[in-house]
Design an enzyme around this catalytic site. Structure first.
Site, PDB file in Angstrom:
ATOM      1  N   GLU B 201       2.044 -12.432   7.359  1.00  0.00           N
ATOM      2  CA  GLU B 201       3.361 -11.996   6.876  1.00  0.00           C
ATOM      3  C   GLU B 201       4.478 -12.281   7.858  1.00  0.00           C
ATOM      4  OE1 GLU B 201       0.618 -10.208   6.481  1.00  0.00           O
ATOM      5  OE2 GLU B 201       0.477  -9.940   4.319  1.00  0.00           O
ATOM      6  N   HIS B 270      -1.741   1.789   2.150  1.00  0.00           N
ATOM      7  CA  HIS B 270      -1.373   0.959   1.007  1.00  0.00           C
ATOM      8  C   HIS B 270      -0.530   1.714  -0.007  1.00  0.00           C
ATOM      9  CE1 HIS B 270      -4.554  -1.478   2.725  1.00  0.00           C
ATOM     10  NE2 HIS B 270      -4.158  -2.490   1.973  1.00  0.00           N
TER      11      HIS B 270
END
Lengths: 349, 468
Positions: B201, B270
């Site tokens: 990322e 998450h």
């Protein structure tokens, strides 16, 4: 130190496919090239000396990282690229901007935080840009410019141009994770990017050998990604130009990225507030006396007889005048208008 | 006792699916590991394996059946020695969905202040109609599509009209998107413009920003915004600040998009709402739509915007269908909130999945005679304070709803703005309903407790109406 550097540079040069490629003939510059190299490097040197002086006078604030000693790297690489090729670097960026043809007055006025500075006084020493000259900054976070430069190269590939992006970073940045994320993508997608490691031996105050594994071959850091690398004598502008030519040709041929490790040296501290106690005066002195990039060219020019002591003095005078004018301008130019506080936050759609 | 085969949940947010195909027929003997059926979720077609051994006694749900609820009985397996007579018993015994402990009462929200100023209009249910939608031309047709399709269509339309627009991210191309939002884009636009990245990322966010500096218009998909934490430096230091640092020279037209906020049963790393984090940053625009119509129109606006836009989607909403106007070029302007339900007694402001609680609460409140006006912020930065104020001028009461944490959150910002800009119009303190200030727990009951509920919103609304 100096001898050690020379040995590694020679070793690196012989590593390539073409052995002994740095023969005198291949390295030689025309009189015009020598003149250009001398002039450009001297402009950067004089500019940085003036910036250092102005910092001492309190006219420049914050962080100020000088490029003195490393001039051959950026000037040599500029000689290897064409119009339209992009340049991006870290916060030690004044030299890159001047080499890219950005106005010294605009750079100096940015250093003093004035309205005619290249970023209207809102960026400072570490943050200047020129879309026109294809200079994409000026980035203050160590190694952040590496993915950004990779992205610029991506835009070249996407547009199917043959432009390359020169992405400069220090040897300290080579330990950042995002460098390897970039290497991976650049190699995977064969992006036209030249990663130029400016190995000036000290990441802030830490010697390269204390922070980097296999410090003697940083050019090899891309090898597992299949990125060829070369170590270059970054104090000899001819060697820089030759390595740059080769890397540019590699990129333009669609072969993907390349790494050039420029063995260079900064004479000053990491920034103006760094007394550089981590190295000896003798080490710096030896480098200046035996390997100064500008002095090397000067000597060759005089030996070849293409200029005289007097004509070089005139050149120096001209350059000093340019720098003096920039310094004068940077002090007389007003600060930005208070309304500028609220501009340039978003582009108005 | 015969074995009941139940419709399996094949993703954290799956509630129903299509029984696409049976690979066994009644009378077949299966052993564990045999593939017995194919089930289509909204994301993919998955194979279902037998867990137990036995003979297929009866297929209860025929292949091709859509909308089969998770845990519904789909087949009966007979063990050795059992015959068909055992099937009927198995059919009548209700399938046992793993409903755990009895539902826990939601934690009560702060019911202060209780005061004597009781609302006057509290008798009998109130009715509410959606206010006239001025954004859609009169006579426009609507079609029902999912949030997922709306987002995909927005990207596809913009990619058709502008070659500099491209999508990059993890599994956006060949896999068709981890959440299938980019489904079909690779087929239409090819690998040059729909690009699978490695799982890096930080690196690919930087590459995206560099490409934007180079004149392209990247759409960078984060598989979820939780992973964008790795890329925070490039989002903020490189994308958001460079325009300012360059004195206006270096715009960064880029969209960072992906699911944000609580998913379902995926634990603390998450399941986090980053709305407030990004809303804090000058140089960013932050969009968080609830309906598919807004998502489509706003994503098109975001792609065209010359600035970095954080586009916060919600995984739970991906599979939900909404009415979307059928228009050649449906664009919703960034920075405009929308009154989605008119009311007179209390204003409820929310965004993204928080709207689910807000709208449900408005229904409950209406039953009890309280007329709630519901505002969908849609854009968090710049925030459309004017729309909130004009509602508060009418209702004099305000409740904010968000799934994220309350400290320094979106609701806190709204409350502060009301203090400074609408103080004289408030008849009660602004109350915030939010996710609880804990890392998201895994256990089903605790997860439920950590999230806001419609009842929390109802309680808060009553409290500000002094009818609690």
């Amino acid at each position: 130190m100096a001898t050690e550097k020379k040995t590694t540079a020679t070793k690196a040069a012989s590593r390539g496919a073409k052995k002994a490629s740095d023969t005198a003939q291949e390295l030689s510059f025309t009189a015009e090239q020598e003149r250009l190299a001398y002039k450009e490097m001297l402009l950067i040197r004089r500019f940085e000396e003036k910036a250092g002086q102005m910092y001492g006078m309190g006219l420049i604030g914050g962080f100020c990282h000088l490029y003195i000693g490393q001039e051959a790297v950026v000037v040599g690489m500029q000689m290897a690229i064409d119009e339209g090729d992009q340049v991006i670097t870290s916060y030690r960026d004044h030299g890159h901007m001047i080499a890219c043809g950005m106005d010294p007055k605009g750079v100096m006025a940015e250093l003093t935080g004035r309205r005619s500075g290249l970023s209207k006084g809102k960026g400072g020493s570490m943050h200047m840009f020129s879309r026109e000259k294809k200079f994409f900054g000026g980035h203050g976070i160590v190694a952040a410019q590496v993915p950004l430069g990779t992205g610029l190269a991506f835009s070249n590939m996407y547009r199917d141009t043959d432009r390359v992006c020169l992405t400069y970073f220090g040897e300290g940045a080579t330990n950042q994770g995002q460098v390897y994320e970039s290497f991976n993508m650049a190699s995977l997608w064969k992006l036209p990017v030249i990663y130029i490691i400016e190995n000036n031996r000290y990441a802030m105050g830490t010697a390269v050998t204390r922070a980097s594994a296999k410090a003697e071959e940083l050019f090899n850091r891309g090898s597992v990604y299949g990125i060829p690398g070369e170590q270059v004598d970054g104090m000899d502008i001819r060697a820089v130009k030759r390595a740059g030519d080769k890397a540019v040709a590699h990129c333009r041929a669609g072969k993907g990225p390349m790494i050039l490790e420029m063995m260079t040296y900064r004479y000053r501290g990491h920034s103006m507030s760094d007394p550089a106690k981590y190295r000896s005066k003798e080490e710096v002195q030896k480098m200046r006396q035996e390997h100064d990039p500008i002095e090397q060219v000067r000597q060759r020019i005089l030996d070849a007889g293409s200029e005289t002591e007097d004509s070089l003095k005139d050149m120096d005078k001209e350059i000093r005048a340019v720098v003096a004018e920039a310094a004068e301008f940077a002090q007389s130019d007003p600060e930005p208008d208070a309304s500028e506080l609220w501009t340039d936050i978003l582009v108005e759609a | 006792m015969p074995v009941q085969i139940l419709m399996p949940a094949l993703s954290p947010t799956m509630e129903e699916g299509t029984l696409a195909k049976w690979l066994v027929k009644e009378g077949d003997v299966v052993t564990s590991g045999d593939v017995i059926a194919e089930i289509e979720t909204d994301k993919a077609t998955m194979e279902v394996e037998a867990v137990d051994e036995g003979k297929v006694g009866r297929i209860v749900v025929a292949e091709g059946t859509e909308g089969v609820k998770v845990n519904a009985l789909i087949a009966v397996l007979l063990a050795d020695g059992e015959d068909n007579s055992a099937i009927d018993a198995a059919m009548t015994t209700p399938a046992a969905p793993p409903e755990l402990a009895p539902p826990v009462e939601p934690a009560p929200v702060a019911s202060e202040p209780k005061a004597d100023a009781v609302l006057s209009t509290t008798t009998g249910p109130v009715t509410s109609e959606a206010p006239e939608d001025l954004e859609v031309p009169e006579g426009t047709e609507f079609t029902s599509i999912t949030m997922r399709e709306a987002l995909r269509d927005a990207m596809a339309e913009e990619m058709r009209s502008d070659d500099t627009v491209f999508v990059m991210g993890e599994e956006v191309a060949q896999y068709q998107g981890a959440y299938k939002v980019t489904q079909g884009l690779l087929d239409e636009f090819g690998g040059r413009r729909v690009i699978d990245t490695p799982i890096t990322e930080h690196g690919f966010a930087g590459v995206g920003v560099g490409a934007a500096f180079g004149g392209l218009r990247p759409i960078v998909e984060f598989m979820t915004f939780n992973f964008a934490m790795q890329a925070m430096d490039h989002i903020i230091n490189s994308a958001a600040k460079t325009l300012y640092m360059s004195g206006g020279q270096m715009g960064c037209p880029i969209v960072f998009r992906g699911p944000n906020g609580a998913a379902s049963r995926v634990g603390a790393q998450h399941s986090q709402d980053y709305s407030a984090w990004f809303s804090h940053i000058p140089g960013l625009k932050v969009v968080a739509p609830y309906s598919a119509a807004d998502a489509k129109g706003l994503l098109k606006a975001a792609i065209r915007d010359p600035n970095p836009v954080i586009f916060l989607e919600n995984e739970i909403l991906y599979g939900q269908s909404f009415e979307v106007p059928v228009l050649e070029d449906w664009v919703v302007p960034i920075g405009k909130a929308k009154v989605v339900r008119a009311g007179s007694d209390v204003t409820i402001v929310s965004f993204s999945h928080g709207m689910f609680y807000a709208l449900a609460a408005a229904d409950i409140l209406a039953e009890e005679g309280i007329s709630a006006e519901v505002i969908d912020l849609r854009t968090l930065r710049p925030m459309d304070t004017a729309t909130i104020i004009s509602s508060v001028q009418k209702t004099n009461r305000l409740v904010t709803v968000e799934e994220g944490w309350s400290e320094c959150g979106v609701g806190a910002e709204i409350a502060a703005r009301m203090m400074s800009d609408a103080f004289d119009h408030l008849d009660a303190p602004v109350l915030r309903v939010s996710g609880k200030s804990v890392p998201m727990p895994y256990a089903a009951n605790l997860e439920k407790l950590a999230l806001p509920t419609a009842n929390d919103v109802v309680q808060a609304a009553k409290a500000v109406c002094y009818t609690g």
